[in-house]
Design an enzyme around this catalytic site. Structure first.
Site, PDB file in Angstrom:
ATOM      1  N   ARG A 153      41.469  38.991  33.783  1.00  0.00           N
ATOM      2  CA  ARG A 153      42.337  38.534  34.872  1.00  0.00           C
ATOM      3  C   ARG A 153      43.337  37.496  34.388  1.00  0.00           C
ATOM      4  O   ARG A 153      44.460  37.423  34.893  1.00  0.00           O
ATOM      5  CB  ARG A 153      41.483  37.992  36.017  1.00  0.00           C
ATOM      6  CG  ARG A 153      40.706  39.077  36.748  1.00  0.00           C
ATOM      7  CD  ARG A 153      39.651  38.502  37.679  1.00  0.00           C
ATOM      8  NE  ARG A 153      40.223  37.562  38.617  1.00  0.00           N
ATOM      9  CZ  ARG A 153      39.505  36.677  39.315  1.00  0.00           C
ATOM     10  NH1 ARG A 153      38.179  36.619  39.142  1.00  0.00           N
ATOM     11  NH2 ARG A 153      40.092  35.864  40.153  1.00  0.00           N
TER      12      ARG A 153
ATOM     13  N   ARG B 248      28.260  41.082  34.121  1.00  0.00           N
ATOM     14  CA  ARG B 248      28.160  40.461  35.447  1.00  0.00           C
ATOM     15  C   ARG B 248      29.562  40.334  36.042  1.00  0.00           C
ATOM     16  O   ARG B 248      30.287  39.393  35.754  1.00  0.00           O
ATOM     17  CB  ARG B 248      27.509  39.084  35.342  1.00  0.00           C
ATOM     18  CG  ARG B 248      26.069  39.119  34.843  1.00  0.00           C
ATOM     19  CD  ARG B 248      25.537  37.713  34.683  1.00  0.00           C
ATOM     20  NE  ARG B 248      24.141  37.718  34.242  1.00  0.00           N
ATOM     21  CZ  ARG B 248      23.440  36.618  33.988  1.00  0.00           C
ATOM     22  NH1 ARG B 248      24.018  35.418  34.110  1.00  0.00           N
ATOM     23  NH2 ARG B 248      22.181  36.694  33.605  1.00  0.00           N
TER      24      ARG B 248
ATOM     25  N   ASP C 294      32.522  39.620  38.697  1.00  0.00           N
ATOM     26  CA  ASP C 294      32.716  38.553  39.671  1.00  0.00           C
ATOM     27  C   ASP C 294      32.872  39.105  41.082  1.00  0.00           C
ATOM     28  O   ASP C 294      33.006  40.317  41.289  1.00  0.00           O
ATOM     29  CB  ASP C 294      33.969  37.742  39.320  1.00  0.00           C
ATOM     30  CG  ASP C 294      33.787  36.882  38.083  1.00  0.00           C
ATOM     31  OD1 ASP C 294      32.629  36.565  37.751  1.00  0.00           O
ATOM     32  OD2 ASP C 294      34.798  36.532  37.455  1.00  0.00           O
TER      33      ASP C 294
ATOM     34  N   TYR D 234      37.666  48.042  30.710  1.00  0.00           N
ATOM     35  CA  TYR D 234      38.121  47.592  32.021  1.00  0.00           C
ATOM     36  C   TYR D 234      39.475  48.202  32.350  1.00  0.00           C
ATOM     37  O   TYR D 234      40.293  48.464  31.467  1.00  0.00           O
ATOM     38  CB  TYR D 234      38.256  46.069  32.061  1.00  0.00           C
ATOM     39  CG  TYR D 234      36.945  45.330  32.207  1.00  0.00           C
ATOM     40  CD1 TYR D 234      36.420  45.045  33.473  1.00  0.00           C
ATOM     41  CD2 TYR D 234      36.239  44.912  31.095  1.00  0.00           C
ATOM     42  CE1 TYR D 234      35.220  44.360  33.607  1.00  0.00           C
ATOM     43  CE2 TYR D 234      35.029  44.220  31.218  1.00  0.00           C
ATOM     44  CZ  TYR D 234      34.535  43.959  32.480  1.00  0.00           C
ATOM     45  OH  TYR D 234      33.352  43.280  32.608  1.00  0.00           O
TER      46      TYR D 234
END
Length: 260
Positions: A205, A53, A55, A114
């Protein structure tokens, strides 16, 4: 009901994230709305499940979801029909594959990958606006790599975990954290590649934001190790903005798209 895996690419800028929300646009909502034009089950409220999921503002080039349909579509025709009904949303179905009922986009996955793009230059971004995080100061690649080395392997990542994270445990194994540098017009681009079975909420992040402080010279590289050992969210560096983050791939014991 036949089950289909969907390989999905999207620009996260216009969306409040992947997950469907009642009053805000989402990637899940866009895909389900397209499916509702093609399948009675989704017209009646069926849902899809995704590998992760993302952001608000986070992009994807390799998100995977699965959907159970009433009609047994030809995978190519389904992808073409979905892309037609997704217009003009910045969402594309790259591939569709028929999968076994045991396949689950989230629970069958054993790895997620990622990419984070960080650009250092003074001039504003044009083509990459909304698709990378920009800073105006120079960054030290060697220092960032030295700091990143402390995060590889199995650790308690409480420091790099959002207070809103719902994962049962903060212990994760980070299998890869590499940083590359490339020259761009009047600046440099840094690409952070991270690979793990799964990630905590805001983990990527938080890591990149912390390493940026190292690259800027505000943190010595060994402070990353101390922050990790603290197991305290307050010890983390700034959480960087979402627009530089991309979900680039999800791995399964058997690649559902290998022959699609």
């Amino acid at each position: 009901m036949p089950r289909f895996a969907l390989l999905i690419e999207y620009d996260g800028g216009p969306f409040a994230g992947w997950q469907a929300q009642a009053d805000r646009p989402s990637v899940q909502g866009a895909v389900e709305a397209a499916l509702a034009r093609l399948d009675p089950g989704f017209a009646q409220g069926a849902r899809i499940a995704a590998a992760g999921r993302t952001d608000a503002g986070v992009h994807a080039t390799g998100q995977v979801a699965h959907a159970d349909l009433i009609r047994d579509w030809d995978p190519f025709r389904l992808s073409e029909a979905l892309n037609w009904h997704l217009k003009p949303a910045p969402v594309a179905i790259l591939a569709v594959a028929r999968v076994d009922d045991e396949f689950h986009a989230r629970f069958s996955a054993f790895e997620r990958r990622y990419l984070f793009r960080l650009i250092s230059r003074r001039a504003p971004l044009t083509h990459d606006r909304g698709r990378a995080w920009q800073v105006s100061h120079p960054l030290d690649l060697a220092a960032m790599r030295e700091g990143a080395a402390h995060l590889l392997g199995r650790h308690d990542f409480t420091t790099f975990r959002s207070t809103m994270c719902q994962a049962k445990s903060p212990v994760k194994t980070l299998d890869e954290l590499t940083i590359t540098e490339a020259e761009i017009p009047q600046g440099r681009e840094y690409r952070f590649t991270l690979r793990a079975r799964s990630f905590l909420h805001n983990q990527v992040r938080s890591i990149v934001g912390t390493l940026e402080r190292v690259g800027a010279g505000s943190w010595p590289p060994d402070r990353v190790a101390k922050a990790l050992e603290a197991r305290d969210r307050a010890a983390c560096g700034p959480v960087c903005p979402p627009q530089g983050l991309y979900l680039t791939g999800v791995s399964y014991p058997q690649d559902p798209f290998a022959t699609s």
